[in-house]
Scaffold this motif. Structure first.
Motif, short mmCIF file in Angstrom:
data_model
loop_
_atom_site.label_atom_id
_atom_site.label_comp_id
_atom_site.label_asym_id
_atom_site.label_seq_id
_atom_site.Cartn_x
_atom_site.Cartn_y
_atom_site.Cartn_z
N ILE A 118 -5.61 -5.73 -7.26
CA ILE A 118 -5.44 -5.22 -5.76
C ILE A 118 -6.90 -5.24 -5.64
CG2 ILE A 118 -7.73 -2.77 -4.77
CD1 ILE A 118 -7.13 -0.90 -7.02
N ALA A 128 -5.32 -0.55 -1.72
CA ALA A 128 -5.85 0.66 -1.77
C ALA A 128 -6.46 0.96 -0.17
CB ALA A 128 -7.09 0.40 -1.86
N VAL A 142 -2.41 -5.38 -4.71
CA VAL A 142 -2.21 -3.97 -3.54
C VAL A 142 -2.74 -4.09 -2.99
CG1 VAL A 142 -2.64 -1.21 -4.30
CG2 VAL A 142 -1.21 -2.53 -5.91
N LEU A 202 -3.65 5.27 -4.82
CA LEU A 202 -4.06 4.40 -5.49
C LEU A 202 -2.94 3.40 -7.19
CD1 LEU A 202 -5.38 1.60 -5.32
CD2 LEU A 202 -7.37 3.19 -5.91
N SER A 234 0.83 -1.12 -0.46
CA SER A 234 -0.13 0.38 0.08
C SER A 234 1.55 1.31 0.24
CB SER A 234 -1.29 0.10 1.22
OG SER A 234 0.01 -0.18 2.10
N VAL A 238 -0.44 1.02 -8.13
CA VAL A 238 -1.21 0.06 -9.25
C VAL A 238 0.27 -0.26 -9.80
CG1 VAL A 238 -2.25 -0.72 -10.64
CG2 VAL A 238 -3.60 0.33 -8.56
N VAL A 243 -10.44 0.80 -8.51
CA VAL A 243 -10.87 -0.43 -7.73
C VAL A 243 -10.88 -2.00 -9.07
CG1 VAL A 243 -11.98 -1.79 -6.11
CG2 VAL A 243 -9.83 0.64 -5.25
#
Length: 273
Positions: free
Chosen positions: A106, A82, A80, A64, A38, A68, A99
């Protein structure tokens, strides 16, 4: 194999220095097979719960996208979590779209009740948990350091959403972890990670619940590239016991569950085929 579900990049505004290069060096030096990262640049507050100055703020969407991008630049190594900003921003259509567009990468929503000064059961956080439920993601949340970041509050959130796995990162940082263990006993969907958790707590968890309630996570590289071994002053890390002592104490099967199989089987954290 090592799967570390609790790794970071960024965090300069929070007083941390965790670069992408450092994370990759951890992988190489310590033979890490897979990790979940993160981006701490999404932090909202300092240690006194004051909002970080505007010029140092990074939006949750920018944070984010950065995580990614890093994961995609290193295929087969990272997924990942978020990082959310419920206090300053709140959930947005753009965040939801990022997302939804990257569900192969994610795997979780990261809540930091201490760095946001917002409880996991706050009405500003609930829409993020609902997003996790919609897309079969899990919740990983910092616990410890403040009332809002208590294990009890994450337990309350887990009871509200029984179909979602909730991971108590740190299991109450700075405590003896006893409350976390008690709460894990009261909610089937509440788990712990090993980040700054003494090996003895992991042993107690295996003895009480079997081998499927804990995940290996470290906060790396928060103490530098050698977080697994020592801090910058050369003082021995708690993680050394996980490598040198724990396999003999809990046995190979339970150890494999902790180190990677639980992440794979319960959280869907594993390299894409």
């Amino acid at each position: 194999m090592i799967t570390d579900i609790h790794m970071h990049i960024g965090g300069e505004a929070l007083g941390f220095h965790m670069t992408k290069e450092m994370v990759l060096e951890v992988f190489e030096k310590y033979n890490v097979g897979y990790g979940m990262i993160s981006d701490c640049d999404g932090g909202e507050c300092d240690n006194q719960h004051n909002i970080i100055p505007e010029e140092l703020q990074v939006t949750q969407e920018e944070s984010l996208r950065n995580a990614v991008e890093f994961a995609r630049e290193n295929p087969g190594k990272f997924c990942v979590a978020a990082w959310i900003r419920p206090r300053v921003q709140g959930i947005t259509d753009e965040f939801c779209n990022i997302v939804e567009e990257n569900l192969d990468i994610i795997k979780a929503i990261k809540i930091h009740p201490f760095a946001s000064d917002v409880s996991p059961v706050d009405k500003r956080v609930i829409p993020y948990i609902e997003l996790a439920k919609k897309h079969n993601l899990f919740i990983i949340s910092h616990t410890g350091g403040s009332e809002k970041a208590s294990c009890e509050n994450l337990y309350r959130a887990a009871k509200m959403f029984p179909s979602i796995p909730f991971v108590m990162a740190h299991m109450g940082l700075g405590t003896d972890n006893s409350q976390a263990l008690e709460l894990m006993n009261k909610a089937d969907n509440l788990f712990g990670d090993t980040a700054w958790v003494p090996m003895e707590t992991a042993v107690k968890a295996v003895e009480r619940f079997g081998s499927e309630k804990m995940f290996f996570g470290t906060d790396a590289p928060i103490d530098g590239v050698d977080t697994y071994k020592c801090n910058p002053r050369g003082e021995r890390s708690v993680y050394v016991d996980y490598f040198e002592k724990l396999p003999q104490i809990i046995g190979d099967r339970a150890y494999e569950d902790l180190m990677y199989k639980n992440a794979r089987d319960i959280l869907n954290v594993y390299p894409a085929k």
